[in-house]
Motif scaffolding. Structure first.
Motif, mmCIF file in Angstrom:
data_model
loop_
_atom_site.group_PDB
_atom_site.id
_atom_site.type_symbol
_atom_site.label_atom_id
_atom_site.label_comp_id
_atom_site.label_asym_id
_atom_site.label_seq_id
_atom_site.Cartn_x
_atom_site.Cartn_y
_atom_site.Cartn_z
ATOM 1 N N ILE A 80 0.572 -1.154 -0.021
ATOM 2 C CA ILE A 80 0.022 0.034 0.015
ATOM 3 C C ILE A 80 0.881 1.309 -0.022
ATOM 4 N N GLU A 81 1.897 1.286 0.933
ATOM 5 C CA GLU A 81 2.649 2.488 0.909
ATOM 6 C C GLU A 81 3.518 2.605 -0.397
ATOM 7 N N PHE A 82 3.943 1.503 -1.102
ATOM 8 C CA PHE A 82 4.480 1.687 -2.274
ATOM 9 C C PHE A 82 3.567 2.120 -3.414
ATOM 10 N N HIS A 84 0.999 4.107 -2.939
ATOM 11 C CA HIS A 84 1.004 5.593 -2.850
ATOM 12 C C HIS A 84 2.196 6.317 -3.319
ATOM 13 N N ARG A 85 3.353 5.545 -3.034
ATOM 14 C CA ARG A 85 4.700 6.490 -3.643
ATOM 15 C C ARG A 85 4.567 6.482 -4.996
#
Lengths: 418, 995
Positions: A80-82, A84-85
């Protein structure tokens, strides 16, 4: 780790796909479409879905779904963090993250995705490094590229990944050296019917725009660092210095970045800049109701409240609103049942008021529930927590940079229950 | 230059690409059919020594692929000339990218080359190239899992690496290839802990998760002396509340917390390495990356002493401000944590309050957390909050809230009545769903103390007239049946109404009507006997067999007849037994047996590749396995270095660890750089500059040099490399971080590599190797219709590695069948052996069959003579091998090749000058002709055209070099221990190259 990525627009079209290992057919997205339909609202699609052979992890950003296909165990937040990145990077490159922009820059987007992930594992996610390898488009360059057939892939080799300061490129040069910091605070609050605070806290962020030559080493110190209760930093900030001296010591990335996020301790009473007097009621007799809202200043620290706006999600039964506003304009969207009252500047002498009647659908029982009010506002030149930057020092370079700090207070998730 | 630019070029330069291209990922979906021999010009361009020509060729190839044209026959040329060449490029980025290209080719024949390249890159002096090597490991592993053992060796080597750049990537490779080899971590454990803070964020996540598992196998449970049953009770709260624990106090607190327990059991002392891990991960709770924060949080949850786990709460609550997907995952994990460790989230109760704008799935999760956090002291606040939720417009959420109220009421006795009253009020709600949900929950609550609440039961009985939701109706009927003594007047009347509407009810309601009827029959048969009979009769003819079954069963049980068995005596006991109240449990109970933060935890099911979190060991394994011996020279050099860089502490890494020297290699690097830039210290950078200057001159020379000078230049390069290798490792490591500035980057190479990367990803197929030459064994006229051809298949002969495989093809051209094809009467020179093919029993007319036999020629070209027999005839035949078939290819690196060649000089070396055939002037053709003539493999990335092999029988090395000069002049060198073979091979290759 991450096997494939599909970009899906709000109508359910897959308009871009990228595979880092083998090709996975689009049909895998059918499971997602099924869940999407079931969820009704796009925000309610579960971010993690299980299918017979794959796992689907998705995010919803800018009316687009970024859907990744996973085959084995991986921390969901990692993916998820990726994702968004990726969205952040697209936004950073093209100014916004939308279907149109991605379609217009499909080639650059592919190049970016290729560099950001190697065999499913993140490789270069630092914006400074990426920008050296794949240059963001400018109007001039795109014209030149069309004529000459050149591309956006950089001619010089990126150095950032190799240095010990991976977030900063080497050999930065500016004629005007400047460093600006925006201290932005958001008030998250829930007020109950009578106006008492159920819950309130302040979340702050320091956004930086640093354009300095060479390898500057900056130190930012606060007048009252004790206010900060919980912090998270850009990787450039030296944590040890913060722990021991409560100063931010860092070699900044080049350009715009988020230096830190902070939370102001909840022990301090949070100042609520406005009060809201409201009554929304529906009558048993006849298909109608009344609405009366007044907003006034409360703890504004002598500053002007601007950009004031009230948003109300009305019950489904409300057909129309016939209101008069003493200031600003209101709109009622019949389809989404959202009433928006755009007020603008708050004048303490003449308080804005919105008053009038609501028509409900005949034959339906009166709505049980009262809608809550969401407030938006802005106060320039004020950090509502009282946080103040005391000084910014630069080491490692000889020139004198131009420095500036701005403060801004906004309403975050500011809700008044009725 | 990228794939896409060329693509645009061909499209007439429109910058916004037309509609059909969106879905067409140049890196994913090229389709290539086989169609060869068309791109000779491109091949020549690729083979040329000019970078500009190669670049032009690559551009055209990319453009072809973009238009969906087949370019697969160019693939070997691309790999050979671009990928392989660049693996030895002086620029580290080009080397790294070349390896990325090479490792992205998913074709099995490339496995040995890839292995070689990875091994070489793993000892590259540039940490960036080593990082790329680590990335390539999982790729090769997925391509060929048989390489596991060799890959583990590489992983072991890279794990010992001391740079932050490599650490994350190699642990990722470790996790994918050999997560079970926990023993590889021992020696690197302390280093990984100390480097952690400087590793890039994604690597941090992988390392922390791996170390969590490691710690669970190596250390003792820090909470072993506390019983797990007492939790969240008064005593702990003070600890959870305070978050300002400094490192020094921690030890103290730990002692304090454990003093009472110590008396009971043997004292627990935390392993210093366990403490090191906890201390070094704690700062990462401040990371901006949610995945890192979550990784640390789960590490603390699974590994930290109870008193210290509290520190993670604040960081997790912070993540609730992030994107809703992040909230979703974090809340799931918080929900699991709150069951075991309720205390630590209590101070943050209000952060879980729900906003009307939250998505429903977030609302429901927050509700779950609030319910888990509820206790005697905060329940009134929570219930007040719940009251506002019930008014929400989101009905799914309201239903969840009612369930939550029910759970609070069962868990906290004090508020049970309050909750029950609240729920009863909801029974008059306008929304039927709300009422139905309340009924279901009330039913569960009433089971706890039915006698006190007969009025509620009465109230609910009235609801049957209005409420239509089946589950709610069923619940009400069950309640009335169960407690019919409390409502003796109403119950029969309800049954009467239900009997009337029986046929129109849902199945679950019908079952409860039967149930109610049975219970009333047993307690009040006078009033309800007929009604019960009526209901049972209706049920007897129901469409649903469950209902028919139930009716038959109940009738037998409750209505006594002469046939009814012993059971009916116990009917009352069966139906009216006291039933235990249901326990309302959180769906997150016991989910913590999955490692928190994992996909498996989120799904509550084991995902593929999930590594179980091991249980703590009973006794701690030997901690000395983690001790690292520090070689003498490292010690002094690092000490010197420290002097050099003043006394300044490294900013990022924690320098307090026991293993000082290991960590200084990297964390030191950074502060060294800082002090350099800050104070401009002369000592380090001065020498650096001089070294780099000389290098940049050399590389400039190189780029200007003409083709003739190439050889010379390469020699120079080699020498330079040797020089570099001799320097202390650390020095070279330092230098390479400056490489990028020092070298004038050769743009062509960079563009070529990046383009190849795009290209290679498109290619999934490769052209088959050149066709094998067929020889005739038996002509069809001599064979009377049977013809036999053979070829040397160049495959290893599996029954005996010292034999050459000969593949035979039998064709029966006659009109009659041939039977019993086999070999007899083998006549061989001494030492030679034959492994016959198994007899072919029947070869029908017009058919073809193949068989493989093995012959050990003893490294000579003597013929093997034998008779080929059918059921009627015998034919004398013989097989004589060309010398080129007596060997098998081996993979050597260029260095190995040179080394071996040096040992095969003098008598063992044969050199011939030759003039190349006109058609055979380019590299590609030369390689093709040599490899057709002899079963050898080209030395990858070699500067000359070098080939290597070993003879099949005695495994003697055979080395062939073809050095080309101007005007087709060339020199052929063969080095081989077996002079006869060497001489013959020279002749054969000469022939192949000159004709």
């Amino acid at each position: 780790m991450i096997h494939s990525l599909f970009l899906i627009n709000h109508t359910g079209d897959i308009f871009l796909e990228k595979h880092w290992k083998s090709v996975i057919g689009r049909s895998v997205c059918d499971y997602f479409f099924e869940a999407r339909e079931k969820a009704v609202e796009p925000e309610n699609v579960p971010p993690v879905l299980q299918t017979p052979h794959h796992y689907l992890i998705s995010i919803y950003r800018g009316k687009l779904f970024f859907l990744s296909v996973i085959q084995t165990e991986v921390p969901p937040l990692f993916v998820i963090e990726f994702l968004h990145r990726v969205a952040d990077t697209i936004q950073d490159y093209f100014g916004e993250c939308s279907e149109g922009v991605i379609k217009d820059n499909v080639v650059t987007v592919y190049e970016l995705l290729e560099e950001m992930l190697d065999n499913g594992f993140p490789l270069a996610t630092e914006s400074n490094v990426l920008k050296e390898m794949i240059r963001p488009p400018t109007i001039l360059r795109s014209v030149v590229n069309t004529l000459t057939g050149a591309s956006n892939v950089g001619d010089t080799l990126p150095t950032g990944q190799l240095s010990n300061v991976p977030w900063r490129r080497v050999g930065v040069k500016y004629t005007n050296n400047e460093a600006y910091f925006d201290v932005i605070e958001e008030i998250d609050a829930i007020l109950d019917k009578s106006g008492t605070t159920v819950f309130a806290e302040i979340q702050g962020v320091i956004e930086a725009c640093v354009r300095l030559t060479g390898m500057p080493d900056l130190t930012l110190s606060f007048m009252n660092p004790r206010l900060l209760d919980d912090v998270s930093f850009h990787p450039c900030v030296r944590f040890k210095r913060w722990e021991s001296e409560r100063v931010l010591s860092f070699i900044p990335p080049d350009g715009n970045f988020t230096l830190m996020n902070y939370h102001v301790s909840s022990q301090n009473l949070v100042a609520i800049p406005v009060y809201v007097k409201q009554s929304i009621s529906f009558f048993e007799t006849g298909p109608c109701g009344r609405l009366d809202i007044t907003i006034g200043p409360k703890q504004t620290m002598g500053k002007t409240v601007e950009g004031l706006m009230v948003t109300i999600h009305m019950p489904k039964a409300v057909l129309s609103a016939n209101l008069t506003a003493t200031q600003g304009t209101y709109t009622y969207d019949l389809a989404t049942k959202v009433l928006v009252w755009d007020i603008g500047k708050l004048n303490p002498q003449k308080l804005p008021n919105l008053k009038g009647s609501l028509t409900t659908q005949a034959g339906t029982p009166k709505p049980e529930d009262n809608p809550s009010l969401n407030i938006d506002l802005k106060i320039q030149q004020l950090a509502i927590s009282g946080l103040k930057v005391s000084r910014l020092d630069m080491y490692g370079e000889k020139y004198k940079p131009f420095k500036g700090v701005k403060y801004l207070t906004k309403a975050g998730k500011f809700q008044v229950r009725t | 230059m990228s794939a896409s630019s060329a693509f645009n070029d061909e499209k007439g330069g429109s910058s916004s690409v037309g509609e059909p291209e969106y879905g067409h990922d140049p890196a994913s979906g090229g389709i290539f059919s086989s169609d060869y021999k068309r791109h000779d010009d491109l091949k020549e361009m690729l083979d040329s020594n000019k970078d500009s020509l190669k670049l032009e060729a690559m551009k055209r190839i990319v453009a072809m692929i973009a238009r969906g044209k087949n370019a697969s026959d160019l693939f070997p040329a691309v790999v050979k000339n671009v990928a392989c060449k660049n693996i030895e490029d002086p620029n580290q980025l080009i080397r790294a990218s070349a390896l990325r290209v090479l490792s992205s080719i998913r074709v099995t024949i490339i496995v040995p080359i890839m292995m070689l390249a990875i091994k070489e890159a793993a000892s590259d002096m540039s940490p960036y190239v080593r990082k790329t090597a680590a990335h390539a490991i999982p790729k090769l592993y997925s391509l060929d899992p048989e390489q596991k053992d060799q890959l583990i060796e590489v992983i072991e080597k890279l794990l010992a690496d001391k740079t932050t750049l490599v650490a994350g990537s190699v642990v990722m490779a470790f996790e994918e290839v050999c997560p079970e080899r926990i023993d590889l971590i021992h020696k690197n454990y302390r280093k990984l802990c100390n480097l952690l803070i400087d590793v890039e964020e994604w690597g941090q996540v992988v390392i922390i998760n791996m170390l969590t598992r490691y710690a669970r196998t190596q250390f003792l449970n820090p909470n072993m002396n506390e019983s797990l049953l007492e939790e969240g009770s008064g005593g702990d709260r003070t600890f959870y509340g305070s978050d300002e624990d400094e490192d020094e106090d921690e030890e103290e607190k730990e002692k304090k917390a454990e003093t009472p327990a110590m008396a009971k059991r043997k004292p627990y002392v935390m392993d210093p390495d366990h403490r090191l891990l906890l201390r070094n991960t704690k700062p990462l709770l401040q990371s901006r990356n949610a995945a890192v924060v979550m990784a640390v949080a789960q590490l603390y949850f699974h590994l930290a002493p109870k008193a210290e786990v509290g520190v993670i709460a604040k960081a997790l609550v912070r993540l609730l401000r992030s994107h809703s997907e992040v909230q979703y995952v974090v809340l799931q994990n918080v929900a699991t944590m709150t069951i075991k460790r309720r205390g630590m989230f209590e101070p943050y109760l209000k952060s879980f309050y729900i906003r009307s704008t939250d998505p429903t799935q977030i609302k429901v999760l927050k509700l779950e957390v609030l319910t888990n956090l509820a206790n005697e002291t905060n329940i009134s606040t929570i219930l007040r909050e719940f009251q506002t939720y019930i008014k929400s417009m989101d009905k799914d959420f309201v239903a969840a809230t009612i369930q939550a109220i029910g759970r609070c009421a069962t868990n906290i006795g004090e508020v049970r009545d309050t909750c029950l009253n609240g729920l009863v009020q909801l029974l008059s709600n306008r929304d039927e769903l709300v009422v139905a949900e309340s009924v279901v929950v009330i039913k569960k609550l009433l089971q706890m103390q039915p006698e006190k609440h007969s009025d509620i039961i009465k109230h609910m009985a009235k609801l049957t007239d209005n409420i239509q939701v089946p589950m709610a109706r069923a619940s009400i009927l069950w309640l009335i049946g169960e407690y019919c003594e409390h409502v003796p007047k109403i119950a029969p009347d309800v049954l009467r109404k239900m009997a009337k509407s029986f046929t129109n009810e849902e199945d679950i309601v019908k079952l409860q009507i039967i149930n109610l009827a049975a219970k009333l029959y047993l307690t009040n048969s006078k009033q309800t006997k007929l009604l019960t009979q009526y209901v049972l009769n209706l049920a007897k003819y129901d469409q649903n067999y469950d209902i028919r079954d139930r009716a038959r069963f109940i009738r037998q049980l409750i209505v006594p007849t002469e046939k009814s068995g012993a059971l009916s005596k116990y009917a009352k006991k069966l139906f009216l037994a006291l039933k235990p109240a249901p326990v309302l449990e959180s769906p997150f109970k016991d989910r913590d047996h999955f490692q928190l933060g994992s996909l498996s935890h989120l799904l509550n099911a084991k995902a593929g590749g999930y590594q179980e979190l091991p249980d703590w060991p009973e006794a701690a394994p030997d901690p000395s396995v983690r001790n690292v011996e520090v070689p003498e020279w490292t010690k002094c050099s690092s000490r010197e270095k420290r002097k050099e860089k003043k006394v300044e502490k490294p900013f990022y890494s924690d320098s307090e660890g026991e293993s000082g020297p290991t960590e200084s290699a990297d964390s030191g690097n950074f502060s060294w750089l800082l002090s350099d830039s800050a104070s401009g210290s002369e000592s380090g950078s001065g020498s650096e500059e001089s070294a780099s200057r000389s290098e940049s001159e050399e590389s400039e020379d190189g780029s200007e040099s003409e083709e003739e000078e190439e050889e010379e230049e390469e020699e120079k390069e080699k020498k330079k490399k040797k020089k570099e290798l001799k320097k202390p490792v650390q020095e070279s490591e330092r230098k390479c971080s400056f490489h990028a500035n020092v070298y004038q980057p050769s743009l062509y190479n960079w563009a070529l590599v990046s383009m190849t990367l795009h290209l290679v990803l498109c290619l999934q197929t490769i052209a088959p190797s050149s066709a094998l030459k067929n020889y005739e064994l038996l002509h069809r006229i001599t064979g009377e219709g049977l013809s036999v051809e053979y070829c040397f298949s160049r495959q290893p002969f599996s029954p005996d590695a010292n034999m050459v495989a000969v593949q035979m093809q039998f064709t029966n051209n006659a009109t009659a069948d041939t039977k019993n094809l086999h070999i007899e009467d083998v006549k061989l020179q001494s030492g030679m052996r034959v492994k016959e093919f198994s007899e072919i029993e029947l070869l029908p007319a017009g058919e073809t069959a193949t068989a493989v036999m093995g012959i050990d020629f003893c490294d000579s070209t003597q013929a093997a003579n034998f008779q080929l027999c059918t059921h009627t005839r015998k034919f004398f035949v013989s097989i004589q091998p060309p010398v080129g078939e007596l060997m098998r290819p081996v993979f050597l690196t260029e260095n190995e090749f040179k080394k071996e060649q040096g040992q095969l000089m003098g008598m063992n070396e044969i050199t011939e000058k030759l003039t190349l055939d006109m058609k055979c002037r380019n590299e590609h053709t030369i390689v093709q002709r040599v490899t057709t003539a002899a079963n050898l493999s080209r030395v990858p990335c070699g500067s000359d055209k070098e080939f290597a092999g070993r003879t099949v029988s005695s495994s003697s090395l055979v080395l062939v070099t073809v050095a080309t000069k101007e005007e087709g002049a060339a020199q052929l060198t063969v080095n081989c221990e077996k002079m006869v073979i060497g001489t013959m091979l020279v002749k054969d290759i000469l022939l192949a190259l000159t004709q």
